[in-house]
Design a protein around this motif. Structure first.
Motif, PDB file in Angstrom:
ATOM      1  N   ARG A  52       1.487   2.080  -6.897  1.00 40.84           N
ATOM      2  CA  ARG A  52       2.443   0.660  -6.932  1.00 40.84           C
ATOM      3  C   ARG A  52       2.329   0.161  -5.103  1.00 40.84           C
ATOM      4  NH1 ARG A  52       7.544   1.555  -9.087  1.00 40.84           N
ATOM      5  NH2 ARG A  52       8.638   0.535  -7.832  1.00 40.84           N
ATOM      6  N   LEU A  53       1.861   0.364  -4.705  1.00 45.72           N
ATOM      7  CA  LEU A  53       1.834   0.288  -3.194  1.00 45.72           C
ATOM      8  C   LEU A  53       0.594  -0.001  -3.214  1.00 45.72           C
ATOM      9  CD1 LEU A  53       2.673   0.513   0.075  1.00 45.72           C
ATOM     10  CD2 LEU A  53       1.573   2.514   0.443  1.00 45.72           C
ATOM     11  N   GLU A  54      -0.456   0.372  -3.125  1.00 49.68           N
ATOM     12  CA  GLU A  54      -1.584  -0.576  -3.530  1.00 49.68           C
ATOM     13  C   GLU A  54      -1.513  -1.640  -4.302  1.00 49.68           C
ATOM     14  OE1 GLU A  54      -5.120   0.267  -3.028  1.00 49.68           O
ATOM     15  OE2 GLU A  54      -4.318   3.087  -2.157  1.00 49.68           O
ATOM     16  N   GLY A  55      -0.987  -2.562  -5.010  1.00 56.25           N
ATOM     17  CA  GLY A  55      -0.446  -3.559  -5.398  1.00 56.25           C
ATOM     18  C   GLY A  55      -0.668  -4.122  -4.354  1.00 56.25           C
ATOM     19  N   ALA A  56       1.176  -3.617  -3.798  1.00 57.99           N
ATOM     20  CA  ALA A  56       1.102  -4.126  -2.199  1.00 57.99           C
ATOM     21  C   ALA A  56       0.553  -4.611  -0.681  1.00 57.99           C
ATOM     22  CB  ALA A  56       2.587  -3.585  -1.937  1.00 57.99           C
ATOM     23  N   VAL A  57      -0.298  -3.668  -1.926  1.00 56.09           N
ATOM     24  CA  VAL A  57      -1.713  -3.924  -0.285  1.00 56.09           C
ATOM     25  C   VAL A  57      -2.139  -4.748  -0.537  1.00 56.09           C
ATOM     26  CG1 VAL A  57      -3.371  -2.758   0.895  1.00 56.09           C
ATOM     27  CG2 VAL A  57      -1.347  -1.373   0.963  1.00 56.09           C
ATOM     28  N   ASP A  58      -2.526  -5.413  -2.239  1.00 54.85           N
ATOM     29  CA  ASP A  58      -3.481  -6.452  -2.617  1.00 54.85           C
ATOM     30  C   ASP A  58      -2.775  -7.472  -2.222  1.00 54.85           C
ATOM     31  OD1 ASP A  58      -5.581  -4.599  -3.404  1.00 54.85           O
ATOM     32  OD2 ASP A  58      -4.619  -4.701  -5.901  1.00 54.85           O
ATOM     33  N   MET A  59      -1.398  -7.403  -2.681  1.00 58.61           N
ATOM     34  CA  MET A  59      -0.832  -9.248  -2.485  1.00 58.61           C
ATOM     35  C   MET A  59      -0.540  -8.995  -1.059  1.00 58.61           C
ATOM     36  SD  MET A  59       3.532  -9.729  -2.466  1.00 58.61           S
ATOM     37  CE  MET A  59       3.791  -8.404  -1.086  1.00 58.61           C
ATOM     38  N   ALA A  60      -0.977  -8.544   0.672  1.00 59.14           N
ATOM     39  CA  ALA A  60      -1.165  -8.151   1.234  1.00 59.14           C
ATOM     40  C   ALA A  60      -2.148  -8.421   1.960  1.00 59.14           C
ATOM     41  CB  ALA A  60      -0.053  -7.035   2.378  1.00 59.14           C
ATOM     42  N   GLY A  61      -3.358  -8.295   1.264  1.00 59.68           N
ATOM     43  CA  GLY A  61      -4.410  -9.263   1.919  1.00 59.68           C
ATOM     44  C   GLY A  61      -4.542 -11.053   1.583  1.00 59.68           C
ATOM     45  N   THR A  62      -3.710 -11.478   0.683  1.00 59.95           N
ATOM     46  CA  THR A  62      -2.921 -12.732   0.990  1.00 59.95           C
ATOM     47  C   THR A  62      -2.096 -13.581   2.136  1.00 59.95           C
ATOM     48  OG1 THR A  62      -1.255 -13.128  -0.538  1.00 59.95           O
ATOM     49  CG2 THR A  62      -3.446 -12.435  -2.321  1.00 59.95           C
ATOM     50  N   CYS A  67      -1.291  -6.820   7.977  1.00 64.05           N
ATOM     51  CA  CYS A  67      -0.568  -6.057   7.863  1.00 64.05           C
ATOM     52  C   CYS A  67      -0.222  -5.245   7.303  1.00 64.05           C
ATOM     53  CB  CYS A  67       0.408  -6.251   6.324  1.00 64.05           C
ATOM     54  SG  CYS A  67       1.017  -7.953   5.742  1.00 64.05           S
ATOM     55  N   LEU A  68       0.775  -3.714   7.980  1.00 67.40           N
ATOM     56  CA  LEU A  68       0.178  -2.052   8.070  1.00 67.40           C
ATOM     57  C   LEU A  68       1.791  -1.691   7.069  1.00 67.40           C
ATOM     58  CD1 LEU A  68      -0.137  -3.144  11.049  1.00 67.40           C
ATOM     59  CD2 LEU A  68      -1.016  -0.452  11.167  1.00 67.40           C
ATOM     60  N   PHE A  69       1.595  -0.868   6.394  1.00 71.80           N
ATOM     61  CA  PHE A  69       2.539  -0.487   5.385  1.00 71.80           C
ATOM     62  C   PHE A  69       3.175   1.364   6.446  1.00 71.80           C
ATOM     63  CE2 PHE A  69       1.139  -3.167   2.637  1.00 71.80           C
ATOM     64  CZ  PHE A  69       2.260  -3.638   2.024  1.00 71.80           C
ATOM     65  N   ILE A  70       4.422   1.046   6.585  1.00 70.43           N
ATOM     66  CA  ILE A  70       4.346   2.734   7.743  1.00 70.43           C
ATOM     67  C   ILE A  70       5.949   3.390   6.301  1.00 70.43           C
ATOM     68  CG2 ILE A  70       5.655   3.236   9.379  1.00 70.43           C
ATOM     69  CD1 ILE A  70       3.291   1.738   9.891  1.00 70.43           C
ATOM     70  N   ASP A  71       4.954   4.936   6.638  1.00 74.53           N
ATOM     71  CA  ASP A  71       6.108   5.971   5.820  1.00 74.53           C
ATOM     72  C   ASP A  71       7.313   6.360   6.638  1.00 74.53           C
ATOM     73  OD1 ASP A  71       5.422   7.325   7.738  1.00 74.53           O
ATOM     74  OD2 ASP A  71       4.221   8.687   6.873  1.00 74.53           O
ATOM     75  N   ARG A  72       8.174   6.943   5.952  1.00 76.12           N
ATOM     76  CA  ARG A  72       9.504   7.287   6.822  1.00 76.12           C
ATOM     77  C   ARG A  72       9.933   8.071   8.180  1.00 76.12           C
ATOM     78  NH1 ARG A  72       9.497  11.278   2.586  1.00 76.12           N
ATOM     79  NH2 ARG A  72       9.719  13.684   3.483  1.00 76.12           N
ATOM     80  N   HIS A  73       7.898   8.266   8.525  1.00 76.27           N
ATOM     81  CA  HIS A  73       7.908   9.001   9.727  1.00 76.27           C
ATOM     82  C   HIS A  73       7.585   8.577  11.041  1.00 76.27           C
ATOM     83  CE1 HIS A  73       8.580  12.991   7.552  1.00 76.27           C
ATOM     84  NE2 HIS A  73       7.349  12.610   6.816  1.00 76.27           N
ATOM     85  N   GLY A  74       7.462   7.253  10.280  1.00 81.35           N
ATOM     86  CA  GLY A  74       6.701   5.940  11.988  1.00 81.35           C
ATOM     87  C   GLY A  74       5.386   5.932  10.620  1.00 81.35           C
ATOM     88  N   ARG A  75       4.811   6.108  10.564  1.00 80.01           N
ATOM     89  CA  ARG A  75       3.238   6.338  10.054  1.00 80.01           C
ATOM     90  C   ARG A  75       2.217   5.260   9.124  1.00 80.01           C
ATOM     91  NH1 ARG A  75       4.145  12.824  10.240  1.00 80.01           N
ATOM     92  NH2 ARG A  75       4.134  11.923   7.619  1.00 80.01           N
ATOM     93  N   ALA A  76       1.360   5.070   9.529  1.00 81.04           N
ATOM     94  CA  ALA A  76       0.881   3.724   8.899  1.00 81.04           C
ATOM     95  C   ALA A  76       0.643   4.965   7.128  1.00 81.04           C
ATOM     96  CB  ALA A  76      -0.340   3.079  10.000  1.00 81.04           C
ATOM     97  N   VAL A  77       0.354   4.671   6.320  1.00 83.06           N
ATOM     98  CA  VAL A  77       0.315   4.915   5.068  1.00 83.06           C
ATOM     99  C   VAL A  77      -1.054   4.032   4.722  1.00 83.06           C
ATOM    100  CG1 VAL A  77       1.767   6.469   4.154  1.00 83.06           C
ATOM    101  CG2 VAL A  77       2.041   3.925   4.148  1.00 83.06           C
ATOM    102  N   LYS A  78      -0.700   2.410   4.646  1.00 87.58           N
ATOM    103  CA  LYS A  78      -1.513   1.367   3.926  1.00 87.58           C
ATOM    104  C   LYS A  78      -2.187   0.547   4.915  1.00 87.58           C
ATOM    105  CE  LYS A  78      -3.191   3.869  -0.006  1.00 87.58           C
ATOM    106  NZ  LYS A  78      -4.739   3.772  -0.312  1.00 87.58           N
ATOM    107  N   LEU A  79      -3.052   0.148   5.017  1.00 86.27           N
ATOM    108  CA  LEU A  79      -3.367  -1.148   5.605  1.00 86.27           C
ATOM    109  C   LEU A  79      -4.314  -2.283   4.710  1.00 86.27           C
ATOM    110  CD1 LEU A  79      -3.924   1.358   8.281  1.00 86.27           C
ATOM    111  CD2 LEU A  79      -4.892  -0.414   9.813  1.00 86.27           C
ATOM    112  N   ASN A  80      -3.544  -3.845   5.402  1.00 88.96           N
ATOM    113  CA  ASN A  80      -4.715  -4.803   4.593  1.00 88.96           C
ATOM    114  C   ASN A  80      -5.893  -4.902   5.393  1.00 88.96           C
ATOM    115  OD1 ASN A  80      -3.550  -6.482   6.533  1.00 88.96           O
ATOM    116  ND2 ASN A  80      -2.873  -7.876   5.376  1.00 88.96           N
ATOM    117  N   ALA A  81      -6.817  -5.920   4.850  1.00 91.57           N
ATOM    118  CA  ALA A  81      -8.050  -5.744   5.287  1.00 91.57           C
ATOM    119  C   ALA A  81      -8.231  -6.321   6.580  1.00 91.57           C
ATOM    120  CB  ALA A  81      -8.725  -6.792   4.503  1.00 91.57           C
ATOM    121  N   LYS A  82      -6.947  -7.480   6.904  1.00 93.36           N
ATOM    122  CA  LYS A  82      -6.790  -8.125   8.032  1.00 93.36           C
ATOM    123  C   LYS A  82      -6.359  -7.261   9.235  1.00 93.36           C
ATOM    124  CE  LYS A  82      -6.326 -12.193   9.787  1.00 93.36           C
ATOM    125  NZ  LYS A  82      -6.214 -13.397   9.995  1.00 93.36           N
ATOM    126  N   ALA A  83      -5.607  -6.112   8.666  1.00 91.55           N
ATOM    127  CA  ALA A  83      -5.277  -5.027   9.471  1.00 91.55           C
ATOM    128  C   ALA A  83      -6.611  -3.954  10.087  1.00 91.55           C
ATOM    129  CB  ALA A  83      -3.832  -4.287   9.472  1.00 91.55           C
TER     130      ALA A  83
END
Length: 191
Positions: A52-62, A67-83
């Protein structure tokens, strides 16, 4: 029970009253087996959430912004192409956390933590967007947005969407958007 999802370890405590007495050996073995079954289910739930997060990353690509997706520990788990394009030149990741060569990242970390855990925020200033000066040009603006709804549950890999606005960029609308909105010809829109 020990619940292991590969990158996360959870412990579930089962207690019973004094009348039940301590768990016997066969009950302990059954609990270990139950923990293994629950671990497999939790791992599957985690994999579904990453999908599901991959779908959100794809959406953030637009988005026009990084955009960076951050987990509950404050770490980036996914980035869009721009990031990803900014990674290494505008900011670094160390153990998944954003780091800058030229300045401190403490204010940004406070902002991310205040968004992940708003009830623990030390002050209201921690909730404001964070400008980060750059060695040349205008600053980057970091804005953390807490993810809500279905994306946030026990197995969700991301809690926060971190949007990075580069003030040095000139935002130009796409030619096809100009054509559609203003009923322009291709030549007029390019001009």
């Amino acid at each position: 029970l020990r619940i292991d999802t590969g990158d996360d370890l959870w412990c579930l405590t089962l207690q019973r009253g004094m009348a039940g007495g301590p768990y016997q050996r066969d009950e302990q073995r059954n609990l270990v087996r139950l923990g293994q079954i629950v671990s497999r289910a939790a791992t599957l739930a985690r994999q579904i959430e990453f999908t599901r997060l991959e779908g959100a990353v794809d959406m953030a690509g637009t988005f026009a912004d990084a955009c960076l997706f951050i987990d509950r520990h404050g770490r980036a788990v996914k980035l869009n192409a721009k990031a990803e394009a900014m990674l290494g030149t505008r900011f670094q990741l160390r153990d998944g956390r954003i780091w800058f060569r030229h300045c401190s990242s403490a204010a940004l970390q406070r902002h991310i933590e205040a968004t992940i855990w708003p009830e623990l925020a030390p002050d209201d200033a921690a909730h404001l967007p964070v400008p980060v000066p750059q060695p040349s040009g205008r600053p980057l603006i970091f804005q953390a947005i807490r993810l809500r709804g279905h994306t946030v549950d026990a197995f969700a890999p991301a809690r926060v969407l971190l949007v990075v606005k580069d003030l040095n960029e000139k935002m130009l609308p796409k030619v096809e958007h100009l054509q559609a909105v203003f009923q322009l010809t291709l030549s007029e829109a390019r001009l």
